[in-house]
Design a protein around this motif. Structure first.
Motif, mmCIF file in Angstrom:
data_model
loop_
_atom_site.group_PDB
_atom_site.id
_atom_site.type_symbol
_atom_site.label_atom_id
_atom_site.label_comp_id
_atom_site.label_asym_id
_atom_site.label_seq_id
_atom_site.Cartn_x
_atom_site.Cartn_y
_atom_site.Cartn_z
ATOM 1 N N ASP A 193 33.296 -8.812 5.713
ATOM 2 C CA ASP A 193 32.342 -7.967 5.002
ATOM 3 C C ASP A 193 31.486 -8.718 3.997
ATOM 4 N N HIS A 197 28.148 -7.637 1.099
ATOM 5 C CA HIS A 197 27.322 -6.566 0.546
ATOM 6 C C HIS A 197 26.000 -6.382 1.275
ATOM 7 N N GLU A 198 25.436 -7.504 1.668
ATOM 8 C CA GLU A 198 24.048 -7.410 2.138
ATOM 9 C C GLU A 198 23.894 -7.256 3.639
ATOM 10 N N ASN A 199 24.991 -7.311 4.359
ATOM 11 C CA ASN A 199 24.896 -7.128 5.804
ATOM 12 C C ASN A 199 25.707 -5.909 6.236
ATOM 13 N N ALA A 200 25.564 -4.803 5.500
ATOM 14 C CA ALA A 200 26.380 -3.626 5.793
ATOM 15 C C ALA A 200 26.157 -3.137 7.226
ATOM 16 N N ARG A 205 28.649 -3.593 10.176
ATOM 17 C CA ARG A 205 29.813 -2.727 10.369
ATOM 18 C C ARG A 205 29.680 -1.783 11.565
ATOM 19 N N ASN A 255 33.632 -1.266 -1.668
ATOM 20 C CA ASN A 255 33.437 -0.550 -0.421
ATOM 21 C C ASN A 255 34.021 0.853 -0.555
#
Lengths: 261, 261
Positions: B165, B167-170, B173, B200
């Motif tokens: 994970d 933050h910037e490539n959510a 997911r 998250n």
């Protein structure tokens, strides 16, 4: 009888192309042979080719050397929040080369851990880029840099870290600042940790209580004191590329003591 | 009466410009406030400006995370020369970003210490340079890279390290490989260590037993498990430059446990 036979333990798991003049063993009896300076240099050079840059090496050796120094300074007994007014003092003696930069990196990590650092590095008009970069980072800590030996403390410090010497700049040893730093260290009663010292036959240098070697050891002399080995993150295939059959002697540690055999 | 009065211990030695939603304390009671993701990012960015490059950060976080993982795996009891046929196995799940590169660096150091590493990283046509560089170095170890979740082991491993994970490539997911990796981790019975996880809110991700935070913690939720903090070598003046009054909570350690207060 139901005795399960376990495989015999192999104690000689590092094989080098030319014997380096001396062998060491770890606490658990694994044999660690020394290598020559030229093979050590080639090893670092091949590691760099694969991406283990000088910058990375400065960071890992700085972290691991500072972990060793923090233990030598007393570890959790000395460095805890109830002892803020008893901060240990370390004098760090560095020459203007990559070995000096390794020392400065160690000094930054120690300063980050509340150790009072006095870094001796003479003023030079132009220095190697790795040295300048480390110095810029060090300047962001509370550590102090002094360019003259006379600015080093008169009273005994807790530890001296010696990074003055380098195989390829032997001529530095004749310079006045170098002689003065050696005299200061030998006059101060603090124990000395040498990081990555060269093999040195001359007896006029600084006598270390401990020496920290990087990756694989050189055949150090008596004045290196007790020898320790630091894992600097070189993968097995890099060792193989320079003809060394390597199997880590570190177990779960990054710094281990070596004993002469 | 000759009682020497010592200075009172100050427990609140880190002051942040905006409270980050949560506070932690160390074993010795020092308060460590959380910070927001944007302030954390700014801190790393200013550190980079002063020379603490991404490469250096990858090296120090890799070393310290691997030291923590080696302890979790059993330390000297598990990793000693008498145990060569009982090598621990670690599955390392990485996404194609700097947080993934941090995991690969940790994996290289673990592989260097005789841990059997299976690195899951999907195939991408083009990846960020730090990821490619770490991967090249990792390929010099005995570790194995697998691009498909189906190549991960069926039986329980000793530890799963989660660096999927960021933050910037959510959006990652939603990708099939990500969902498959989460399902695999939740299906394997191994405990999970997350390195530098994002805050998250969603509950479908991987539940960690431990999470390792870098520099200063974010306000992590329940699924982060027990929180640890890693020293990544940022000097005091860099903290000050982003408005944080900082005094190291690490003592002589590089990784310490944090407790919610």
């Amino acid at each position: 009888e139901n005795i399960i036979e376990s495989e015999p333990i192999v104690y000689r798991r590092i094989l080098v192309p030319q014997p380096g003049g001396k062998e060491y063993c770890t606490d658990s009896g694994l044999v660690v042979p020394s290598i020559s300076y030229s093979l050590h240099k080639k090893l670092l050079c091949v590691a760099e080719k694969h991406g283990l840059s000088v910058e990375r090496r400065l960071e890992i050796s700085g972290v691991c050397a500072s972990q060793m120094a923090l233990t030598l300074l007393g570890g959790p007994n000395r460095l805890n929040p109830k002892n803020v007014h008893q901060r240990p003092t370390v004098a760090l003696l560095c020459g203007p080369h990559v070995k000096g930069a390794q020392g400065i990196s160690c000094g930054r990590h120690l300063a980050n851990h509340d150790v009072d650092i006095i870094l001796f590095l003479p003023n030079f008009v132009k220095m190697l880029e790795p040295v300048t970069n480390e110095l810029n980072l060090f300047c962001q800590t509370q550590g102090k840099q002094v360019p003259n030996v006379k600015d080093l403390p008169d009273c005994p410090v807790d530890l001296v870290i010696n990074c003055l010497d380098c195989h390829e700049n032997a001529f530095l040893r004749d310079q006045p600042w170098y002689r003065a730093a050696v005299d200061w260290a030998n006059g101060n009663r603090a124990p000395v940790l040498s990081i990555d010292p060269p093999v040195n036959d001359q007896e006029q240098g600084i006598h270390a209580k401990w020496s920290l070697e990087l990756g694989l050891p050189l055949a150090l002399g008596e004045q290196a004191g007790r020898v320790y080995l630091c894992d600097i993150g070189i993968p097995q295939k890099v060792f193989r590329e320079v003809g060394i059959s390597y199997h880590s002697p570190f177990g779960c540690k990054f710094v281990i003591p070596l004993h002469s055999i």
